[in-house]
Design an enzyme around this catalytic site. Structure first.
Site, PDB file in Angstrom:
ATOM      1  N   LYS A 111       7.784 -10.475  13.421  1.00 23.06           N
ATOM      2  CA  LYS A 111       7.051  -9.587  14.326  1.00 23.06           C
ATOM      3  C   LYS A 111       7.331  -9.904  15.789  1.00 23.06           C
ATOM      4  O   LYS A 111       7.391  -9.000  16.614  1.00 23.06           O
ATOM      5  CB  LYS A 111       5.544  -9.663  14.049  1.00 23.06           C
ATOM      6  CG  LYS A 111       5.173  -8.980  12.746  1.00 23.06           C
ATOM      7  CD  LYS A 111       3.707  -8.609  12.681  1.00 23.06           C
ATOM      8  CE  LYS A 111       3.471  -7.686  11.505  1.00 23.06           C
ATOM      9  NZ  LYS A 111       2.083  -7.351  11.281  1.00 23.06           N
ATOM     10  N   LYS A 194      10.714  -4.288   5.068  1.00 23.56           N
ATOM     11  CA  LYS A 194       9.574  -3.745   4.325  1.00 23.56           C
ATOM     12  C   LYS A 194       9.019  -2.486   5.013  1.00 23.56           C
ATOM     13  O   LYS A 194       9.124  -2.346   6.237  1.00 23.56           O
ATOM     14  CB  LYS A 194       8.496  -4.802   4.107  1.00 23.56           C
ATOM     15  CG  LYS A 194       7.547  -5.012   5.236  1.00 23.56           C
ATOM     16  CD  LYS A 194       6.318  -5.786   4.760  1.00 23.56           C
ATOM     17  CE  LYS A 194       5.381  -5.980   5.938  1.00 23.56           C
ATOM     18  NZ  LYS A 194       3.982  -5.971   5.611  1.00 23.56           N
ATOM     19  N   LYS A 197       3.343   0.118   8.513  1.00 27.61           N
ATOM     20  CA  LYS A 197       2.664   1.212   9.209  1.00 27.61           C
ATOM     21  C   LYS A 197       2.954   1.205  10.701  1.00 27.61           C
ATOM     22  O   LYS A 197       2.785   2.212  11.362  1.00 27.61           O
ATOM     23  CB  LYS A 197       1.155   1.201   8.919  1.00 27.61           C
ATOM     24  CG  LYS A 197       0.400  -0.043   9.299  1.00 27.61           C
ATOM     25  CD  LYS A 197      -1.072   0.108   8.971  1.00 27.61           C
ATOM     26  CE  LYS A 197      -1.545  -0.858   7.915  1.00 27.61           C
ATOM     27  NZ  LYS A 197      -1.459  -2.286   8.250  1.00 27.61           N
TER      28      LYS A 197
HETATM   29  N1  AQP Z   1       5.771  -2.679   2.277  1.00 28.82           N
HETATM   30  C1  AQP Z   1       4.791  -3.252   1.583  1.00 28.82           C
HETATM   31  N2  AQP Z   1       4.905  -3.416   0.255  1.00 28.82           N
HETATM   32  C2  AQP Z   1       3.906  -3.989  -0.452  1.00 28.82           C
HETATM   33  N3  AQP Z   1       2.754  -4.424   0.092  1.00 28.82           N
HETATM   34  C3  AQP Z   1       2.603  -4.270   1.416  1.00 28.82           C
HETATM   35  N4  AQP Z   1       1.604  -4.580   2.237  1.00 28.82           N
HETATM   36  C4  AQP Z   1       1.935  -4.225   3.497  1.00 28.82           C
HETATM   37  N5  AQP Z   1       3.153  -3.663   3.509  1.00 28.82           N
HETATM   38  C5  AQP Z   1       3.597  -3.685   2.228  1.00 28.82           C
HETATM   39  C6  AQP Z   1       0.345  -5.195   1.818  1.00 28.82           C
HETATM   40  O1  AQP Z   1      -0.700  -4.422   2.382  1.00 28.82           O
HETATM   41  C7  AQP Z   1      -1.802  -5.287   2.648  1.00 28.82           C
HETATM   42  C8  AQP Z   1      -2.369  -4.982   3.992  1.00 28.82           C
HETATM   43  O2  AQP Z   1      -1.418  -5.300   4.949  1.00 28.82           O
HETATM   44  P1  AQP Z   1      -1.836  -5.477   6.458  1.00 28.82           P
HETATM   45  O3  AQP Z   1      -2.262  -4.185   7.009  1.00 28.82           O
HETATM   46  O4  AQP Z   1      -2.853  -6.536   6.586  1.00 28.82           O
HETATM   47  O5  AQP Z   1      -0.586  -6.036   7.201  1.00 28.82           O
HETATM   48  P2  AQP Z   1       0.923  -5.971   6.925  1.00 28.82           P
HETATM   49  O6  AQP Z   1       1.284  -6.701   5.685  1.00 28.82           O
HETATM   50  O7  AQP Z   1       1.591  -6.451   8.158  1.00 28.82           O
HETATM   51  O8  AQP Z   1       1.159  -4.404   6.680  1.00 28.82           O
HETATM   52  P3  AQP Z   1       2.001  -3.421   7.527  1.00 28.82           P
HETATM   53  O9  AQP Z   1       1.855  -2.078   6.919  1.00 28.82           O
HETATM   54  O10 AQP Z   1       3.396  -3.927   7.703  1.00 28.82           O
HETATM   55  O11 AQP Z   1       1.219  -3.409   8.889  1.00 28.82           O
HETATM   56  P4  AQP Z   1       1.748  -3.710  10.337  1.00 28.82           P
HETATM   57  O12 AQP Z   1       2.830  -2.708  10.555  1.00 28.82           O
HETATM   58  O13 AQP Z   1       0.605  -3.505  11.239  1.00 28.82           O
HETATM   59  O14 AQP Z   1       2.255  -5.094  10.364  1.00 28.82           O
HETATM   60  C9  AQP Z   1      -1.309  -6.713   2.494  1.00 28.82           C
HETATM   61  O15 AQP Z   1      -1.804  -7.233   1.280  1.00 28.82           O
HETATM   62  C10 AQP Z   1       0.183  -6.574   2.417  1.00 28.82           C
HETATM   63  O16 AQP Z   1       0.757  -7.549   1.568  1.00 28.82           O
END
Ligand code: AQP
Length: 332
Positions: A111, A194, A197
């Site tokens: 990140k 991955k 969002k």
């Molecule tokens: N691509 C993914 N595949 C499977 N699981 C995923 N998770 C996130 N992306 C994937 C799971 O979603 C849960 C919540 O995630 P989060 O919002 O706490 O943070 P993150 O993992 O950083 O998700 P994002 O979508 O990538 O958000 P941003 O863009 O804000 O960093 C977690 O259990 C995660 O494993």
């Protein structure tokens, strides 16, 4: 009943990755666990959030969780910033965790990227807050996507060091619950990254509020290679984009990837993408409709969150108060 905790950041609209890697499992776990689910807004501000959009994103994330089937009457759904115990315990954990441990965290490296010096200190200590989220409830299992495994190992290191430093047997061991065939959903534009969002490209992801035409277009445009789909798993080696689409299909159809390839192997991506788009629309459009219904009455969403925060604090506050006594805070 085992107590589980999990959270999701309101850093954008929930994606298909969040759904398959986390939310869908959260819903399934409700039958046999005591579940505490949290919209982790403190985590989200480790990266810039425009305040005007952030409030709406936060409420929408809660609405999505309700629309997916989280039951706030049998379990707890709340906002992280509404329960002070998270930040209080996180500060203590900032003093327990070691810099060397945090330096190994791959999510921070991903990140922060090349602009590491300019990343917030919150982003750096994010795993300490995550440990506090779980341990403030003495939860013993955490359903997460594969990407969060390293953070849970760190949470266990923090719990053990706390127990050791203060000579107590207070914090339990936490177990990751990594469920489902699509534990890691990848970007539609790059099968090695991955789905996220907060990815700058909206084309890289399916949002849970995308309409049918948008979903079909994104899948049609998803990156693939010129070869047809193989009939067996070995044929997906070194083809991350193809493997990702097959994995998404398998997860949504509740099939294993071998069966998907048995049905679709030998076809070009055109036909497979049509079938995949129809499946995604079929599974996601009821969620989008239900989310809109919740958002039409935001006060009802807020009432659910307020009630959840009260019940969450009733569990976490005494646990964190005990931790503070162990640390030696006088508390007057
Ligand atoms: N691509 C993914 N595949 C499977 N699981 C995923 N998770 C996130 N992306 C994937 C799971 O979603 C849960 C919540 O995630 P989060 O919002 O706490 O943070 P993150 O993992 O950083 O998700 P994002 O979508 O990538 O958000 P941003 O863009 O804000 O960093 C977690 O259990 C995660 O494993």
């Amino acid at each position: 009943m085992q107590r589980i905790f999990s959270g999701i950041q309101p850093s954008g609209v929930a994606t298909l990755g969040n759904y398959l890697g986390a939310i869908r499992n959260w819903v399934a776990l409700q039958d046999e666990h005591e579940c505490i689910y949290c919209v982790v807004d403190l985590h989200a501000i480790t990266e810039w959030q425009n305040p005007k959009d952030f409030a709406q994103q936060t409420r929408e994330m809660a609405a999505v969780l309700l629309a997916c089937g989280i039951d706030p009457t049998r379990h707890i759904l709340f906002l992280q910033s509404s329960v002070r115990a998270h930040a209080q315990l996180a500060w203590i954990f900032n003093c327990v965790a070691r810099i060397g441990w945090l330096n190994r965290m791959t999510q921070f490296k991903d990140k922060a990227g090349k602009n590491r010096e300019n990343a917030s200190t919150g982003l750096y200590v994010y795993p300490n807050l995550m440990a506090a989220d779980i341990l403030a409830y003495k939860a013993t299992a955490v359903p997460v996507g594969e990407d969060q495994r390293q953070h849970l190992e760190l949470a266990n290191d923090i719990a053990q060091k706390f127990n050791h430093d203060y000579g107590v047997d207070f914090f339990p061991n936490i177990q990751p619950l990594i469920l489902g065939v699509a534990a890691r959903v990848m970007s539609l534009r790059d099968g090695t990254k991955k789905m996220s969002k907060s990815d700058p490209s909206d084309q890289s992801r399916i949002n849970l509020n995308d309409d049918a035409d948008t979903i079909a277009l994104k899948i049609r445009r998803a990156k693939t290679d010129p070869e047809p789909l193989p009939s067996e798993m070995e044929g997906l080696a070194n083809r991350p984009e193809a493997r990702n689409l097959v994995g998404i299909y398998a997860a949504l159809a509740d099939m294993d990837a071998d069966s998907v390839l048995r049905d679709h192997g030998g076809k070009g991506f055109g036909a497979f993408k049509e079938a995949l788009a129809a499946l995604v629309v079929d599974r996601l459009s009821p969620i989008a409709a239900e989310t809109r219904r919740y958002l039409a009455d935001p006060a009802s969403v807020d009432a659910v969150l307020r009630d959840g925060a009260g019940r969450a604090a009733a569990i976490a506050d005494p646990i964190v108060a005990e931790v503070e006594r162990m640390v030696g805070f006088i508390g007057v």
